[in-house]
Design a protein around this motif. Sequence first.
Motif, short mmCIF file in Angstrom:
data_model
loop_
_atom_site.label_atom_id
_atom_site.label_comp_id
_atom_site.label_asym_id
_atom_site.label_seq_id
_atom_site.Cartn_x
_atom_site.Cartn_y
_atom_site.Cartn_z
N MET A 38 0.82 -1.20 0.00
CA MET A 38 0.00 0.00 0.00
C MET A 38 0.86 1.26 0.00
O MET A 38 0.34 2.37 0.01
CB MET A 38 -0.93 0.01 1.22
N SER A 39 2.17 1.09 -0.04
CA SER A 39 3.07 2.24 -0.09
C SER A 39 3.25 2.71 -1.53
O SER A 39 3.05 1.94 -2.48
CB SER A 39 4.43 1.86 0.49
N LEU A 40 3.65 3.94 -1.68
CA LEU A 40 3.85 4.53 -3.01
C LEU A 40 5.33 4.58 -3.35
O LEU A 40 5.88 5.61 -3.71
CB LEU A 40 3.23 5.93 -3.06
N ILE A 41 5.96 3.40 -3.24
CA ILE A 41 7.36 3.28 -3.61
C ILE A 41 7.52 2.13 -4.59
O ILE A 41 6.63 1.28 -4.72
CB ILE A 41 8.26 3.06 -2.38
N ALA A 42 8.64 2.11 -5.29
CA ALA A 42 8.87 1.10 -6.32
C ALA A 42 8.87 -0.31 -5.73
O ALA A 42 9.32 -0.54 -4.60
CB ALA A 42 10.20 1.37 -7.02
N ALA A 43 8.38 -1.24 -6.53
CA ALA A 43 8.34 -2.64 -6.11
C ALA A 43 9.75 -3.24 -6.10
O ALA A 43 10.61 -2.85 -6.89
CB ALA A 43 7.44 -3.44 -7.04
#
Length: 296
Positions: free
Chosen positions: A108-113
């Motif tokens: 649910m974070s907005l960082i790269a996988a």
Amino acid sequence: MQYFNSNTILYLNGRFEKSADTNADLYGQSLHYGYAVFEGIRAYSTHNGTRIFKAREHFERLKRSAELVHIPFTWDINKLIKQTYRLLEINNLKDAYVRPLVYCPPAMSLIAAKEASIMICAWEWEAYLGHKLLKVSVSSFERPNPKSTPIEAKVSGNYVNSILATTEAKSKGFDEALLLDMYGNVAEAPGANIFIEKNGKLYTPPLGNILPGITRATVIELCHILDIEIIEKHLSVKDLKHADSAFFCGTATEIAGIASIDEYTFPLKWTETVGATIQRTYRSLVLEKQNYEVII
């Protein structure tokens, strides 16, 4: 349309599994944020057997799309092509549309996988926009600014823009939409590139604010072979509505002639257009009816 049944097999992370037995994670970053990349590829039944048209170019673009949005791509392209042919064989598909999808795990974070999965499925699918000449409307929606998202990548989330444009066009009685870029220049259709004809020459928007379509590149190559003058330049709506003819092109769409844009009807009879020549030649190319090894 039914894309699979109880016997359909797909490729998932190195394994062949029944589509009906697989599932998607409801907490996936791809589902929540459209953080995934995909490709559209076609396989054709030719006299040389089932052939995937420009398979390498498509899988290389899939890898490039993933890199542009920082999704890990750890798979060998040669193996993916081999497994795609195997997938078609298992499902007894000779003419098919192939959809690889690289998607991300729960987050649910907005960082790269930091990891990703790959799925490849296939089904029988006619030309996406059909075979009739199209009534097209200039959309009120614009293509996203390339400084907001990499337009040259086939990112799943970018296609919300396409859904909105097509839905708007169909609600007004048109077959498809045509989007402009943020400067008011002609960009592309929701899922296809555009070419227009004027005085025997073809024109198409330059790269930068459009998807660099593999079919678009093929059309340009065909123009060089057929000695058709092709010019890449920014086009206005005025240019569009003073053209002699126009067509869309794309892997799903193939080559689709356009009858009209809004109130403007193209004056040339489709069978007499450069687009119709490209349409016939493209069909011969993908079916390997002529010697076009130079661009396969």
